[in-house]
Design a protein around this motif. Structure first.
Motif, PDB file in Angstrom:
ATOM      1  N   ILE A   5      -8.840 -30.163  19.140  1.00 12.27           N
ATOM      2  CA  ILE A   5      -8.803 -29.992  17.683  1.00 12.27           C
ATOM      3  C   ILE A   5      -9.709 -31.027  17.018  1.00 12.27           C
ATOM      4  O   ILE A   5     -10.475 -30.701  16.104  1.00 12.27           O
ATOM      5  CB  ILE A   5      -7.363 -30.097  17.139  1.00 12.27           C
ATOM      6  N   ARG A   6      -9.673 -32.253  17.478  1.00 11.44           N
ATOM      7  CA  ARG A   6     -10.556 -33.289  16.927  1.00 11.44           C
ATOM      8  C   ARG A   6     -12.016 -32.926  17.167  1.00 11.44           C
ATOM      9  O   ARG A   6     -12.857 -33.093  16.290  1.00 11.44           O
ATOM     10  CB  ARG A   6     -10.225 -34.651  17.521  1.00 11.44           C
ATOM     11  N   LEU A  46     -17.139 -29.025  13.018  1.00 11.98           N
ATOM     12  CA  LEU A  46     -17.057 -28.313  11.748  1.00 11.98           C
ATOM     13  C   LEU A  46     -17.570 -29.147  10.578  1.00 11.98           C
ATOM     14  O   LEU A  46     -18.317 -28.660   9.733  1.00 11.98           O
ATOM     15  CB  LEU A  46     -15.598 -27.905  11.503  1.00 11.98           C
ATOM     16  N   THR A  47     -17.173 -30.413  10.544  1.00 12.89           N
ATOM     17  CA  THR A  47     -17.513 -31.254   9.398  1.00 12.89           C
ATOM     18  C   THR A  47     -18.815 -32.031   9.589  1.00 12.89           C
ATOM     19  O   THR A  47     -19.384 -32.525   8.613  1.00 12.89           O
ATOM     20  CB  THR A  47     -16.391 -32.276   9.119  1.00 12.89           C
ATOM     21  N   GLY A  48     -19.260 -32.171  10.832  1.00 12.02           N
ATOM     22  CA  GLY A  48     -20.464 -32.943  11.089  1.00 12.02           C
ATOM     23  C   GLY A  48     -20.260 -34.437  10.936  1.00 12.02           C
ATOM     24  O   GLY A  48     -21.210 -35.196  10.801  1.00 12.02           O
ATOM     25  N   THR A  49     -19.010 -34.884  10.951  1.00 17.62           N
ATOM     26  CA  THR A  49     -18.706 -36.304  10.817  1.00 17.62           C
ATOM     27  C   THR A  49     -17.808 -36.761  11.956  1.00 17.62           C
ATOM     28  O   THR A  49     -16.951 -36.014  12.407  1.00 17.62           O
ATOM     29  CB  THR A  49     -18.040 -36.607   9.463  1.00 17.62           C
ATOM     30  N   GLN A  50     -18.014 -37.986  12.384  1.00 19.48           N
ATOM     31  CA  GLN A  50     -17.215 -38.556  13.472  1.00 19.48           C
ATOM     32  C   GLN A  50     -15.851 -39.066  12.997  1.00 19.48           C
ATOM     33  O   GLN A  50     -15.035 -39.480  13.807  1.00 19.48           O
ATOM     34  CB  GLN A  50     -17.993 -39.698  14.142  1.00 19.48           C
ATOM     35  N   GLU A  51     -15.617 -39.027  11.708  1.00 17.99           N
ATOM     36  CA  GLU A  51     -14.358 -39.525  11.136  1.00 17.99           C
ATOM     37  C   GLU A  51     -13.142 -38.931  11.847  1.00 17.99           C
ATOM     38  O   GLU A  51     -12.174 -39.631  12.133  1.00 17.99           O
ATOM     39  CB  GLU A  51     -14.306 -39.196   9.648  1.00 17.99           C
ATOM     40  N   PHE A  52     -13.210 -37.644  12.170  1.00 16.36           N
ATOM     41  CA  PHE A  52     -12.060 -36.971  12.767  1.00 16.36           C
ATOM     42  C   PHE A  52     -11.910 -37.258  14.263  1.00 16.36           C
ATOM     43  O   PHE A  52     -10.888 -36.946  14.854  1.00 16.36           O
ATOM     44  CB  PHE A  52     -12.125 -35.469  12.505  1.00 16.36           C
TER      45      PHE A  52
END
Length: 84
Positions: free
Chosen positions: A4-5, A11-17
């Motif tokens: 999921i991460r 999906l978001t293009g960010t490593q935040e998740f």
């Protein structure tokens, strides 16, 4: 990193998740900045990659990364048990 991460990063293009310290497993995804369109795309990706069906009713209960992980694990286990 959980599936999921990985999907959220894709999906978001960010490593935040990817970082459970920044976005915990029990953080509401909508509150963390995921909009409704991205949530729909997440559901489609989960269905495609995990091979599970997510109904509109299911979507109402899927709010966190942990919710998605439990859902996919339960559906995978049910599928592995056969259709008895």
């Amino acid at each position: 990193m959980s599936t999921i991460r990985e999907l959220l990063v894709e999906l978001t293009g960010t490593q935040e998740f990817a970082d459970s310290e920044r976005v915990g497993d029990d953080v509401d995804l909508a509150a963390s900045g995921i909009d409704s369109g991205d949530l729909v795309r997440l559901v489609l990706l989960v269905e495609q990659r995990a091979g599970v069906e997510i109904t509109a009713e299911d979507m109402q209960t899927l709010r966190t990364i942990a919710d998605y992980e439990r859902f996919v694990a339960a559906r995978a286990a049910a599928g592995a048990g056969g259709d008895a």
